[in-house]
Design an enzyme around this catalytic site. Structure first.
Site, short mmCIF file in Angstrom:
data_model
loop_
_atom_site.label_atom_id
_atom_site.label_comp_id
_atom_site.label_asym_id
_atom_site.label_seq_id
_atom_site.Cartn_x
_atom_site.Cartn_y
_atom_site.Cartn_z
N ASP A 48 0.03 -9.74 -5.73
CA ASP A 48 0.75 -9.46 -4.50
C ASP A 48 0.74 -10.72 -3.62
O ASP A 48 -0.31 -11.18 -3.18
CB ASP A 48 0.06 -8.30 -3.76
CG ASP A 48 0.79 -7.91 -2.49
OD1 ASP A 48 1.49 -6.88 -2.50
OD2 ASP A 48 0.65 -8.63 -1.47
N HIS A 111 8.50 -7.48 5.03
CA HIS A 111 7.10 -7.73 5.38
C HIS A 111 6.65 -7.01 6.66
O HIS A 111 5.51 -6.56 6.75
CB HIS A 111 6.89 -9.25 5.55
CG HIS A 111 5.49 -9.69 5.31
ND1 HIS A 111 5.18 -10.93 4.78
CD2 HIS A 111 4.30 -9.10 5.52
CE1 HIS A 111 3.87 -11.05 4.66
NE2 HIS A 111 3.31 -9.95 5.13
#
Length: 284
Positions: A48, A111
């Site tokens: 990630d 995000h």
């Protein structure tokens, strides 16, 4: 660790995400040797990262050096708010793929919900950006798409404005920050819940309750925190740049926390949020 021992969770996209991953970070959160070790020695297949972290090129280099086949990997990266907007989002995704050296992403996340696109409200900017992700998903460039740090009202708006419900929402999640209402909302809407910062930036490791439970199981406090998160059905993303810590964090599938201990850890929740972001940090 044998990678086959890491369970996966189905997403509404039809793909299965590994329940445990290794997170990168922009603040000292990348070690090339540690990532190689995770891939070649620990069986980690879920990585990630994000454009913001500035390490996509190095992550791609480590993947290449590891010899692990692309189809065996789960690769997540994230779209920074400064790149929100339809055209910007499309280009940013393609740029991330290029830096990572891949043709597709397993998961691409918005995000943060904060969105400042000239002439548009934050809601309109999120919707326009999400429509770009929907197109990238339809083309197979992003096999799954999702969001990070979105709250219930952000998700409600996205459902109203767009077609594809996010496949995953990644949010801060640890014993001191257990947003159960958001978790329940995501599950009702078939959105997988992902959790970052499972050790509460190390603060949970020194808590006497967690230390006592760890001693009872013959495990480390970190393993207890990660196991607690995983047993709650959360896709868990611990971060580390130390090989021995990565190994330790992976050894969480050979024991099971009793419900009494799960409840005891959950009782530590105090809505203590450790990750904050303000607009000036990403405006430029």
């Amino acid at each position: 660790m044998d990678r086959s021992k890491i369970p996966t969770v189905p997403l509404s996209s039809g793909h299965h995400i590994p329940l445990l991953g290794l997170g990168m970070s922009h603040s000292g959160g990348y070690s090339h040797n540690a990532l190689l070790y995770a891939l070649t020695k620990c069986g980690i297949r879920h990585i990630d990262t994000a454009k913001r972290y500035g390490n996509e090129v190095m992550v791609g280099k480590a993947i290449c050096e590891s010899g692990v086949k692309r189809e065996e990997l789960w690769l997540t990266t994230k779209l920074w708010p400064g790149d929100y907007g339809y055209e910007n989002a499309i280009q940013s995704c393609l740029d991330s793929c290029k830096r990572l050296g891949v043709d597709y992403l397993d998961l691409y996340l918005m995000h943060w919900p904060d969105a400042h696109v000239p002439g548009k409200s934050a809601r309109e900017a999120r919707a326009e950006t999400w429509q770009a992700l929907e197109e990238l998903h339809e083309k197979g460039i992003c096999r799954s798409i999702g969001v990070s740090n979105f709250l219930i009202h952000h998700l409600d708006q996205l459902k109203e404005d767009c077609y594809v419900v996010p496949h995953l929402n990644q949010v801060e999640y640890h014993p001191f920050q257990k947003p159960q209402e958001l978790v329940d909302y995501c599950r009702r809407n078939n959105i997988v819940f992902g959790g970052y910062c499972p050790l509460a930036k190390g603060q949970a490791l020194n808590h006497p309750t967690i230390q006592k439970i760890a001693k009872n199981y013959g495990k480390t406090p970190a393993q207890i925190c990660i196991r607690w998160s995983i047993q709650n059905g959360v896709v868990t993303i611990p971060k580390s740049t130390k090989e021995e810590r990565i190994q330790e964090n992976c050894e969480v599938f050979n024991f099971h926390l009793e419900q009494e201990d799960m409840d005891c850890i959950s009782s530590l929740n105090s809505n203590r949020k450790l990750i904050h972001l303000t607009y000036p940090l990403w405006r430029g």
